[in-house]
Scaffold this motif. Structure first.
Motif, PDB file in Angstrom:
ATOM      1  N   ALA A 124       0.846  -1.207   0.000  1.00 31.63           N
ATOM      2  CA  ALA A 124       0.000   0.000   0.000  1.00 31.63           C
ATOM      3  C   ALA A 124       0.879   1.255   0.000  1.00 31.63           C
ATOM      4  CB  ALA A 124      -0.909  -0.018   1.221  1.00 31.63           C
ATOM      5  N   ILE A 125       1.950   1.248   0.796  1.00 35.63           N
ATOM      6  CA  ILE A 125       2.859   2.415   0.825  1.00 35.63           C
ATOM      7  C   ILE A 125       3.515   2.578  -0.544  1.00 35.63           C
ATOM      8  CG2 ILE A 125       5.003   3.335   1.821  1.00 35.63           C
ATOM      9  CD1 ILE A 125       4.229   2.008   4.474  1.00 35.63           C
ATOM     10  N   HIS A 126       3.946   1.453  -1.105  1.00 35.71           N
ATOM     11  CA  HIS A 126       4.616   1.495  -2.411  1.00 35.71           C
ATOM     12  C   HIS A 126       3.671   2.055  -3.484  1.00 35.71           C
ATOM     13  CE1 HIS A 126       7.304   0.296  -5.614  1.00 35.71           C
ATOM     14  NE2 HIS A 126       6.329  -0.386  -6.188  1.00 35.71           N
ATOM     15  N   SER A 127       2.428   1.541  -3.519  1.00 33.51           N
ATOM     16  CA  SER A 127       1.554   2.005  -4.597  1.00 33.51           C
ATOM     17  C   SER A 127       1.009   3.410  -4.331  1.00 33.51           C
ATOM     18  CB  SER A 127       0.433   1.000  -4.891  1.00 33.51           C
ATOM     19  OG  SER A 127      -0.099   0.515  -3.713  1.00 33.51           O
ATOM     20  N   GLY A 170       5.140   6.767  -0.027  1.00 28.18           N
ATOM     21  CA  GLY A 170       4.869   7.355   1.290  1.00 28.18           C
ATOM     22  C   GLY A 170       3.360   7.491   1.457  1.00 28.18           C
ATOM     23  N   ALA A 171       2.841   7.233   2.670  1.00 26.45           N
ATOM     24  CA  ALA A 171       1.388   7.318   2.865  1.00 26.45           C
ATOM     25  C   ALA A 171       1.080   7.785   4.278  1.00 26.45           C
ATOM     26  CB  ALA A 171       0.749   5.953   2.618  1.00 26.45           C
ATOM     27  N   THR A 172       0.067   8.668   4.390  1.00 25.03           N
ATOM     28  CA  THR A 172      -0.431   9.048   5.721  1.00 25.03           C
ATOM     29  C   THR A 172      -1.316   7.898   6.221  1.00 25.03           C
ATOM     30  OG1 THR A 172      -2.403  10.036   4.787  1.00 25.03           O
ATOM     31  CG2 THR A 172      -0.493  11.503   5.073  1.00 25.03           C
ATOM     32  N   LEU A 173      -1.701   7.986   7.498  1.00 26.37           N
ATOM     33  CA  LEU A 173      -2.579   6.941   8.051  1.00 26.37           C
ATOM     34  C   LEU A 173      -3.860   6.817   7.239  1.00 26.37           C
ATOM     35  CD1 LEU A 173      -2.913   6.979  11.924  1.00 26.37           C
ATOM     36  CD2 LEU A 173      -1.825   5.285  10.455  1.00 26.37           C
ATOM     37  N   GLY A 174      -4.445   7.979   6.891  1.00 27.72           N
ATOM     38  CA  GLY A 174      -5.703   7.972   6.140  1.00 27.72           C
ATOM     39  C   GLY A 174      -5.511   7.312   4.781  1.00 27.72           C
ATOM     40  N   GLU A 175      -4.412   7.669   4.121  1.00 26.88           N
ATOM     41  CA  GLU A 175      -4.149   7.080   2.789  1.00 26.88           C
ATOM     42  C   GLU A 175      -3.944   5.563   2.902  1.00 26.88           C
ATOM     43  OE1 GLU A 175      -2.055  11.065   0.836  1.00 26.88           O
ATOM     44  OE2 GLU A 175      -0.822   9.583   1.869  1.00 26.88           O
ATOM     45  N   GLY A 223       6.931   5.551   5.316  1.00 22.90           N
ATOM     46  CA  GLY A 223       7.647   5.137   4.107  1.00 22.90           C
ATOM     47  C   GLY A 223       8.263   3.760   4.274  1.00 22.90           C
ATOM     48  N   LEU A 224       8.883   3.286   3.203  1.00 26.50           N
ATOM     49  CA  LEU A 224       9.532   1.968   3.232  1.00 26.50           C
ATOM     50  C   LEU A 224      10.991   2.133   3.634  1.00 26.50           C
ATOM     51  CD1 LEU A 224       8.091   0.638  -0.151  1.00 26.50           C
ATOM     52  CD2 LEU A 224       7.382  -0.069   2.152  1.00 26.50           C
ATOM     53  N   THR A 225      11.510   1.146   4.344  1.00 29.07           N
ATOM     54  CA  THR A 225      12.951   1.080   4.617  1.00 29.07           C
ATOM     55  C   THR A 225      13.516  -0.038   3.737  1.00 29.07           C
ATOM     56  OG1 THR A 225      12.619  -0.562   6.332  1.00 29.07           O
ATOM     57  CG2 THR A 225      12.620   1.749   7.035  1.00 29.07           C
TER      58      THR A 225
END
Ligand SMILES: C[S@@+](CC[C@H](N)C(=O)[O-])C[C@H]1O[C@@H](n2cnc3c(N)ncnc32)[C@H](O)[C@@H]1O
Length: 368
Positions: free
Chosen positions: A47-50, A54-59, A105-107
């Protein structure tokens, strides 16, 4: 006899409070593992990748279709996973449209968990590491230590060894197959990308991957080195699940009984599942299957050599130690160089070469 209070009197208040925090971290280590399992099952890395990385909690919540009432809990899950560096966190400017919201974000660890149409990344491997069939027996570890019956912690819990249970339990068999399949693709990616495989596979005319699962490594070698004729020896229930493939021959059998002849035998992530005496038997069967050293015969082992590797020192020590203890559940374990050498000599091999190029793992060539 010392009273509990006397123990406390030996410590400074600062040490008591720091020690308490450290105990919480050690004791709740399993909560970290379960949070990681949860993140994989919810599809958070993808989900973060797509969402552009980077994504907020809501996203995040909207991408994974989370029921709105669970949103505050998602924040708590992400707090643990950012503190433990599975995900990163930064904050948008306070004057931005969403008023300084946290962006996850992703590590480099969670990037490996992002799947696509061609590969699941390493998510299935982590799911295997956290499979309840393997994790649950650990709660009986102290009873096993005090009980000298010749059985593994897994057998004490399940009444049978892992391969016996996997032959009946399709879910466990798939969990092992899918986990090892993605690990194999990962190893092949590293080997081929850095040209490391050339040294190992060039000059080999035929290779049998013993305990080769559903053939991910054999297929990778056959594709990268078309001159190598590849086959896989596996247990019948695993072969039944292997995808049909023109480039790789599948042979159903038992490595303790017979290994088909080839120039080289590959054993990836197999030897660490077995005790020393069992490894000697497997290696003796390998020796019967390959030609002499002068004719190019060799056994190629992909496993850890504890204490060696290219990963950063602290990560390597902890990852190798944890992997080794994890394998104790099935009476397997990782080996140091002198432990490897002992079983090679006992199986009648004349020498070996360690190529420590796979992070916490190495390639070991063993010569007849
Ligand atoms: C940890 S998995 C490794 C699979 C593969 N080499 C990889 O790295 O992806 C160990 C494999 O050994 C196989 N195995 C266990 N006992 C075996 C036996 N007696 N003969 C052949 N294969 C066996 C299992 O079915 C399993 O696929």
């Amino acid at each position: 006899m010392a009273m509990t209070g006397d123990i406390y009197k030996l410590m400074t208040t600062e040490d008591m409070l720091q020690g308490h925090a450290e105990l919480c971290i050690h004791a709740y280590g399993f909560v970290k593992s379960m949070a990681l399992k949860c993140a994989i099952e919810l599809g958070i890395p993808g989900a973060i990748h797509s969402n552009g990385g980077g994504a907020t909690l809501g996203e995040l919540a909207s991408r994974i279709a989370l029921p709105p009432s669970r949103l505050p809990r998602l924040r708590r899950l992400m707090r643990v996973l950012t503190v433990s560096s599975v995900f990163s966190i930064h904050y948008r400017q306070p004057d931005s449209a969403d008023g300084g919201a946290a962006v996850y974000g992703l590590t480099r660890a969670s990037r490996l968990l992002v799947g696509d149409e061609t590969s699941p990344g390493l998510s299935h491997l982590v799911s295997l590491m956290l499979d309840p069939n393997l994790a649950a027996p650990f709660s009986g570890m102290s009873s096993w230590f005090m009980d000298e019956r010749p059985r593994s912690i897994f057998e004490m819990h399940h009444g049978e060894d892992i391969w016996g249970v996997a032959a009946r339990d399709v879910a466990l068999s798939r969990s092992v197959g899918d986990g090892m399949d993605c690990d194999s693709r990962f190893v092949m990616e590293v080997l081929l990308r850095e040209g490391l495989g050339r040294e190992v596979f060039s000059g080999v005319g035929s290779l049998v991957d013993v305990g080769g699962g559903t053939g991910a490594v054999a297929r990778g070698i056959a594709a990268a080195f078309p001159n190598v004729e590849c086959s896989v020896l596996e247990l019948p229930h695993v072969i039944a699940e292997a995808p049909a493939d023109g480039d790789v021959r599948f042979v159903a059998g038992d490595m303790f009984e017979y290994i088909p002849p080839a120039d080289a035998v590959l054993l990836k992530s197999v030897m660490h599942d077995w005790r020393d005496d069992e490894c000697v038997k497997i290696l003796q069967k390998c020796k019967e299957a390959i030609p002499s050293k002068d004719a190019g015969g060799k056994v190629i082992i992909i496993n850890m050599v504890v204490g060696l590797g290219t990963s950063q020192d602290n990560n390597r020590k902890e990852a190798q130690g944890l992997y080794d203890l994890f394998l104790m559940v099935i009476e397997g374990g990782e080996r140091e160089e002198d432990e490897w050498e002992k079983i090679f000599l006992e199986a009648g091999f004349s020498g070996y070469k360690i190529i420590p190029v796979l992070g916490i793992r190495s390639i070991i060539e063993v010569y007849p």
